[in-house]
Design a protein around this motif. Sequence first.
Motif, PDB file in Angstrom:
ATOM      1  N   ASP A  33     110.205 105.581 151.148  1.00  0.00           N
ATOM      2  CA  ASP A  33     109.748 106.881 151.798  1.00  0.00           C
ATOM      3  C   ASP A  33     110.273 107.852 151.161  1.00  0.00           C
ATOM      4  N   GLY A  34     111.359 107.691 150.466  1.00  0.00           N
ATOM      5  CA  GLY A  34     112.137 108.909 149.826  1.00  0.00           C
ATOM      6  C   GLY A  34     112.840 109.750 150.691  1.00  0.00           C
ATOM      7  N   GLN A  35     113.045 109.396 152.025  1.00  0.00           N
ATOM      8  CA  GLN A  35     113.635 110.213 152.999  1.00  0.00           C
ATOM      9  C   GLN A  35     115.142 109.607 153.234  1.00  0.00           C
ATOM     10  N   CYS A  36     115.409 108.403 152.950  1.00  0.00           N
ATOM     11  CA  CYS A  36     116.450 107.791 153.019  1.00  0.00           C
ATOM     12  C   CYS A  36     117.360 107.409 151.769  1.00  0.00           C
ATOM     13  N   HIS A  37     118.541 107.348 151.853  1.00  0.00           N
ATOM     14  CA  HIS A  37     119.398 106.983 150.682  1.00  0.00           C
ATOM     15  C   HIS A  37     120.350 105.815 151.379  1.00  0.00           C
ATOM     16  N   VAL A  38     120.126 104.766 150.632  1.00  0.00           N
ATOM     17  CA  VAL A  38     120.957 103.453 151.143  1.00  0.00           C
ATOM     18  C   VAL A  38     121.907 103.204 149.759  1.00  0.00           C
ATOM     19  N   PRO A  39     123.313 102.990 150.113  1.00  0.00           N
ATOM     20  CA  PRO A  39     124.135 102.147 149.001  1.00  0.00           C
ATOM     21  C   PRO A  39     123.505 100.858 148.704  1.00  0.00           C
ATOM     22  N   ALA A  40     123.379 100.797 147.158  1.00  0.00           N
ATOM     23  CA  ALA A  40     122.674  99.607 146.885  1.00  0.00           C
ATOM     24  C   ALA A  40     123.503  99.325 145.293  1.00  0.00           C
ATOM     25  N   ILE A  41     123.526  98.155 144.983  1.00  0.00           N
ATOM     26  CA  ILE A  41     124.066  97.662 143.680  1.00  0.00           C
ATOM     27  C   ILE A  41     123.208  96.528 143.314  1.00  0.00           C
ATOM     28  N   ASN A  42     122.938  96.457 141.745  1.00  0.00           N
ATOM     29  CA  ASN A  42     122.203  95.592 141.139  1.00  0.00           C
ATOM     30  C   ASN A  42     122.943  93.917 141.533  1.00  0.00           C
ATOM     31  N   ARG A  43     121.964  93.105 141.732  1.00  0.00           N
ATOM     32  CA  ARG A  43     122.509  91.884 142.143  1.00  0.00           C
ATOM     33  C   ARG A  43     123.311  91.176 141.080  1.00  0.00           C
ATOM     34  N   ALA A  44     122.799  91.376 139.686  1.00  0.00           N
ATOM     35  CA  ALA A  44     123.382  90.783 138.666  1.00  0.00           C
ATOM     36  C   ALA A  44     124.725  91.283 138.281  1.00  0.00           C
ATOM     37  N   GLN A  45     125.227  92.384 138.651  1.00  0.00           N
ATOM     38  CA  GLN A  45     126.352  93.165 138.317  1.00  0.00           C
ATOM     39  C   GLN A  45     127.463  92.466 139.670  1.00  0.00           C
ATOM     40  N   THR A  46     127.020  92.024 140.833  1.00  0.00           N
ATOM     41  CA  THR A  46     127.945  91.598 141.589  1.00  0.00           C
ATOM     42  C   THR A  46     129.074  90.625 141.329  1.00  0.00           C
ATOM     43  N   VAL A  47     128.596  89.648 140.681  1.00  0.00           N
ATOM     44  CA  VAL A  47     129.405  88.449 140.168  1.00  0.00           C
ATOM     45  C   VAL A  47     130.474  89.013 139.202  1.00  0.00           C
ATOM     46  N   ASP A  48     129.829  89.589 138.291  1.00  0.00           N
ATOM     47  CA  ASP A  48     130.934  90.425 137.165  1.00  0.00           C
ATOM     48  C   ASP A  48     131.993  91.070 137.818  1.00  0.00           C
ATOM     49  N   ILE A  49     131.645  91.970 138.800  1.00  0.00           N
ATOM     50  CA  ILE A  49     132.404  92.920 139.372  1.00  0.00           C
ATOM     51  C   ILE A  49     133.584  92.143 140.218  1.00  0.00           C
ATOM     52  N   LEU A  50     133.134  91.218 140.899  1.00  0.00           N
ATOM     53  CA  LEU A  50     134.199  90.368 141.840  1.00  0.00           C
ATOM     54  C   LEU A  50     134.958  89.554 140.651  1.00  0.00           C
ATOM     55  N   CYS A  51     134.427  88.977 139.537  1.00  0.00           N
ATOM     56  CA  CYS A  51     135.320  88.136 138.777  1.00  0.00           C
ATOM     57  C   CYS A  51     136.259  89.119 137.861  1.00  0.00           C
ATOM     58  N   ASP A  52     136.047  90.322 137.592  1.00  0.00           N
ATOM     59  CA  ASP A  52     136.590  91.111 136.750  1.00  0.00           C
ATOM     60  C   ASP A  52     137.803  91.966 137.596  1.00  0.00           C
ATOM     61  N   SER A  53     137.576  91.755 138.913  1.00  0.00           N
ATOM     62  CA  SER A  53     138.513  92.622 139.739  1.00  0.00           C
ATOM     63  C   SER A  53     140.123  91.971 139.435  1.00  0.00           C
ATOM     64  N   ASP A  54     140.884  93.012 139.549  1.00  0.00           N
ATOM     65  CA  ASP A  54     142.251  92.525 139.764  1.00  0.00           C
ATOM     66  C   ASP A  54     142.831  92.473 141.082  1.00  0.00           C
ATOM     67  N   GLU A  55     141.928  92.855 141.951  1.00  0.00           N
ATOM     68  CA  GLU A  55     142.205  92.771 143.515  1.00  0.00           C
ATOM     69  C   GLU A  55     141.787  91.362 144.058  1.00  0.00           C
TER      70      GLU A  55
END
Length: 92
Positions: A33-55
């Motif tokens: 609807d163009g009225q609301c902004h929701v935090p989002a991330i591309n699903r394909a990136q999530t595994v890479d982010i988690l696996c590459d994290s030092d945390e």
Amino acid sequence: MSQVDDPRPPLPDWVTDAYTLLSSHMADTETGDGQCHVPAINRAQTVDILCDSDELAVEPEDADYAITRLLERGYFYAVGDELRVTLPSEER
């Protein structure tokens, strides 16, 4: 997100740590609807982010498990190839 009357056991700390890490990598996305902004991330990136994290010390299978648990428990919801943060109703 955990409720006192929730009969399910709480998520392991490392899964909630994965949620925090992924949330920090999300960008606002407009809803249809163009009225609301929701935090989002591309699903394909999530595994890479988690696996590459030092945390976190996770393998791809662990990352998939964490993402699945977060989806099942309602921390995220899927829209196409995106994962979006489920916001409490008072934040909308």
